[in-house]
Design an enzyme around this catalytic site. Structure first.
Site, PDB file in Angstrom:
ATOM      1  CB  THR A   1      -0.975   0.012   1.193  1.00  0.00           C
ATOM      2  OG1 THR A   1      -1.731   1.225   1.171  1.00  0.00           O
ATOM      3  CG2 THR A   1      -0.270  -0.116   2.517  1.00  0.00           C
ATOM      4  CD  GLU A   2      -1.077   5.391  -3.213  1.00  0.00           C
ATOM      5  OE1 GLU A   2      -1.237   6.621  -3.320  1.00  0.00           O
ATOM      6  OE2 GLU A   2      -1.420   4.592  -4.084  1.00  0.00           O
ATOM      7  CG  ASN A   3      -1.045   3.990   3.508  1.00  0.00           C
ATOM      8  OD1 ASN A   3      -1.104   3.028   2.756  1.00  0.00           O
ATOM      9  ND2 ASN A   3      -1.695   4.017   4.662  1.00  0.00           N
TER      10      ASN A   3
END
Length: 230
Positions: free
Chosen positions: A63-65
């Protein structure tokens, strides 16, 4: 919920049923993700794919976060609001999950380290161009997020969307009319009515749901072919 992989070289028309529902569409996407892949699921409907991955698939979700090894969506006592995906949905933390800086996450995306990303879209062109961040409407709020990085950085880009807009117009088009996210980046298009492979050879129909290839061809402005080339 499981869907059988279609026989190689033959387009399958699933008749006697309606279009795929949201969960069914997510299950078809999950079926087609190769084992042991590193995968990013975009905000919105793509996040539901996590709920349909087999426990022994070996798929590692990014996940990009800033999380690698993300589990499915959390519920009830498993909810931890400090543990969310990029869409702010609480998720689970399987053994081996790792956390890192946002910049490191984007370096993974841009560096070609993801095998597959699954994104939503407003439009996809017959050559695989993607438009998914802005409709161009004056009052629309642009929301590109990491979509451009994912579209270009992932080795394979799968798109999930309905095939037709509310007014009946197709969202698989000859040329995108909305602002582009990436050029010739989409390899597979998963819709409620059909699964398509996109590439230099054009648009190939792999499976249909509640309709035939000929019926789809009559409603689309792009040339579609079956897997056997017809």
């Amino acid at each position: 919920m499981t869907f059988a992989i279609p026989p190689a070289g033959r387009t399958v028309e699933h008749l006697g049923r309606g279009p795929l529902g949201r969960d069914e569409l997510a299950a078809v996407v999950a079926r087609d993700i190769p084992r042991d892949s590193f995968v990013n699921l975009g905000i919105g409907q793509p996040t539901t794919v996590a709920d349909h991955l087999a426990a022994d698939s070996g798929v590692i979700l990014h996940t990009e976060n800033g999380m690698l090894g993300m589990g499915p969506a959390a519920s009830a006592e498993d909810v931890d609001h400090d543990l969310i995906n990029a869409g702010k949905i609480p998720v689970t933390e399987p053994p081996g999950a790792a956390y890192f800086h946002h910049a490191d996450s984007f370096a993974m995306m841009r560096g070609g380290h993801l095998d597959v990303c699954v994104l939503g879209a407003y439009q996809v062109s017959e050559r695989g161009d993607l438009a998914n961040w802005h409709t161009g409407a004056p009052d629309a709020i642009p929301a590109v997020g990491g979509a451009m990085d994912l579209a270009i950085g992932a080795k394979d880009v799968f798109v999930m969307m309905t095939l037709f807009a509310r007014d009946g117009s197709p969202k698989l088009v000859q040329k995108c009319t909305y602002p582009l996210t990436g050029l010739a980046c989409v390899s597979r298009l998963y819709t409620d009515q059909a699964l398509f492979h996109l590439g230099p050879g054009g648009v190939t129909v792999v499976e249909t749901y509640g309709t035939t290839v000929d019926e789809l061809a009559a409603r689309l402005d792009v040339t579609v072919r079956r897997l056997d080339g017809r």
